[in-house]
Design a protein around this motif. Structure first.
Motif, PDB file in Angstrom:
ATOM      1  N   LEU A   1      -7.622  -3.133   2.337  1.00 35.50           N
ATOM      2  CA  LEU A   1      -6.500  -3.969   2.755  1.00 35.50           C
ATOM      3  C   LEU A   1      -5.278  -3.105   3.018  1.00 35.50           C
ATOM      4  CD1 LEU A   1      -5.147  -6.839   3.026  1.00 35.50           C
ATOM      5  CD2 LEU A   1      -4.639  -6.647   0.575  1.00 35.50           C
ATOM      6  N   ARG A   2      -4.612  -3.364   4.136  1.00 32.54           N
ATOM      7  CA  ARG A   2      -3.341  -2.695   4.443  1.00 32.54           C
ATOM      8  C   ARG A   2      -2.218  -3.676   4.144  1.00 32.54           C
ATOM      9  NH1 ARG A   2      -2.790   0.425   9.950  1.00 32.54           N
ATOM     10  NH2 ARG A   2      -0.956   1.089   8.750  1.00 32.54           N
ATOM     11  N   GLY A   3      -1.389  -3.312   3.184  1.00 35.73           N
ATOM     12  CA  GLY A   3      -0.338  -4.214   2.748  1.00 35.73           C
ATOM     13  C   GLY A   3       0.662  -4.559   3.836  1.00 35.73           C
ATOM     14  N   LEU A   4       1.026  -3.600   4.681  1.00 32.84           N
ATOM     15  CA  LEU A   4       2.067  -3.800   5.688  1.00 32.84           C
ATOM     16  C   LEU A   4       1.678  -4.875   6.698  1.00 32.84           C
ATOM     17  CD1 LEU A   4       4.810  -2.867   6.766  1.00 32.84           C
ATOM     18  CD2 LEU A   4       3.590  -1.171   8.171  1.00 32.84           C
ATOM     19  N   THR A   5       0.417  -4.883   7.103  1.00 33.20           N
ATOM     20  CA  THR A   5      -0.030  -5.843   8.125  1.00 33.20           C
ATOM     21  C   THR A   5      -0.850  -6.994   7.552  1.00 33.20           C
ATOM     22  OG1 THR A   5      -2.048  -4.551   8.545  1.00 33.20           O
ATOM     23  CG2 THR A   5      -0.089  -4.010   9.856  1.00 33.20           C
ATOM     24  N   GLY A   6      -1.341  -6.833   6.313  1.00 34.99           N
ATOM     25  CA  GLY A   6      -2.191  -7.859   5.728  1.00 34.99           C
ATOM     26  C   GLY A   6      -3.589  -7.904   6.316  1.00 34.99           C
TER      27      GLY A   6
ATOM     28  N   GLY B   1       2.861 -12.616   6.659  1.00 37.78           N
ATOM     29  CA  GLY B   1       1.576 -12.031   7.035  1.00 37.78           C
ATOM     30  C   GLY B   1       1.238 -10.733   6.336  1.00 37.78           C
ATOM     31  N   SER B   2       2.167 -10.210   5.570  1.00 31.35           N
ATOM     32  CA  SER B   2       1.915  -8.956   4.853  1.00 31.35           C
ATOM     33  C   SER B   2       1.280  -9.247   3.495  1.00 31.35           C
ATOM     34  CB  SER B   2       3.212  -8.166   4.666  1.00 31.35           C
ATOM     35  OG  SER B   2       4.104  -8.882   3.824  1.00 31.35           O
ATOM     36  N   ALA B   3       0.801  -8.191   2.851  1.00 25.69           N
ATOM     37  CA  ALA B   3       0.220  -8.310   1.514  1.00 25.69           C
ATOM     38  C   ALA B   3       1.029  -7.468   0.541  1.00 25.69           C
ATOM     39  CB  ALA B   3      -1.235  -7.855   1.515  1.00 25.69           C
TER      40      ALA B   3
END
Length: 207
Positions: free
Chosen positions: A190-195, A167-169
């Protein structure tokens, strides 16, 4: 009928229609009203169109994340830099119709594997990239079996935004959306940690 009654009836009949001056006056008032209201209508329409476009982009990000989780493979999003197209693509040869000889259900589903959309002609993705890309782009040849592949050649000059099965990016991102005058009207964040993806609008265009 007495003469006075005939005269009064004639006056009433003459007043039943507008004079040319009265009609011109009404038309002038209508034109003034339209000239005042119309720009506001255009602004509202443009604002609504922008918001709908950006909600579609946000939905594409959500689709990439959900598909990555459900299928257990990486998914990538591509923007047409300086253009208005964008793609959601699985990093999987079979889903993209590669290495399959028969027209089975997997082959059929490959035509639906890519989400291809575009912004309205009023908007485009900025050419400037404010991110450090950590994943390689999929080879364009992987898309070769899909009917619309010839329309996606722009993808080769874009960059991949990768979503993982957890689910992360791959990275944090803020990418601008420009209007016809090349000024920022919105951005996708976009927040990579949470996607998770969100939209922010320029103050003037959100009115």
């Amino acid at each position: 009928m007495p003469f006075q009654q005939k005269k009064n009836l004639k006056v009433q009949q003459n007043r039943s229609a507008f004079t040319l001056i009265e009609m011109l006056l009404v038309l002038s008032l209508l034109l003034v009203l339209i000239s005042v209201v119309w720009p506001a209508v255009l602004r509202i329409n443009a604002s609504n169109r922008l918001k709908q476009n950006m909600q579609d982009v946000k939905s594409a990000f959500a689709a990439a994340r959900i598909r990555a989780i459900e299928h257990g493979i990486n998914y990538q999003i591509y923007f047409e830099l300086g253009g208005n197209h964008y793609l959601v693509v699985p990093v999987d040869k079979e889903l993209l119709g590669q290495g399959i000889d028969s027209a089975d259900t997997r082959q059929i589903s490959s035509e639906e594997a890519v989400i291809s959309q575009e912004l309205s002609e009023d908007f485009e993705f900025s050419k400037n990239v404010a991110a450090t890309v950590t994943e390689p782009a999929i080879p364009f040849e992987w898309l070769g079996n899909l009917p619309a592949a010839k329309d996606w050649k722009w993808m080769e000059t874009s960059f991949p935004i990768t979503f993982y099965p957890d689910g992360s990016a791959a990275f944090d991102l803020e990418h601008e959306i420009l209007g016809k005058d090349q000024k920022r009207v919105a951005s996708i964040e976009l927040r990579g940690l949470t996607g998770s993806a969100s939209i922010s609008y320029d103050r003037e265009t959100s009115r």
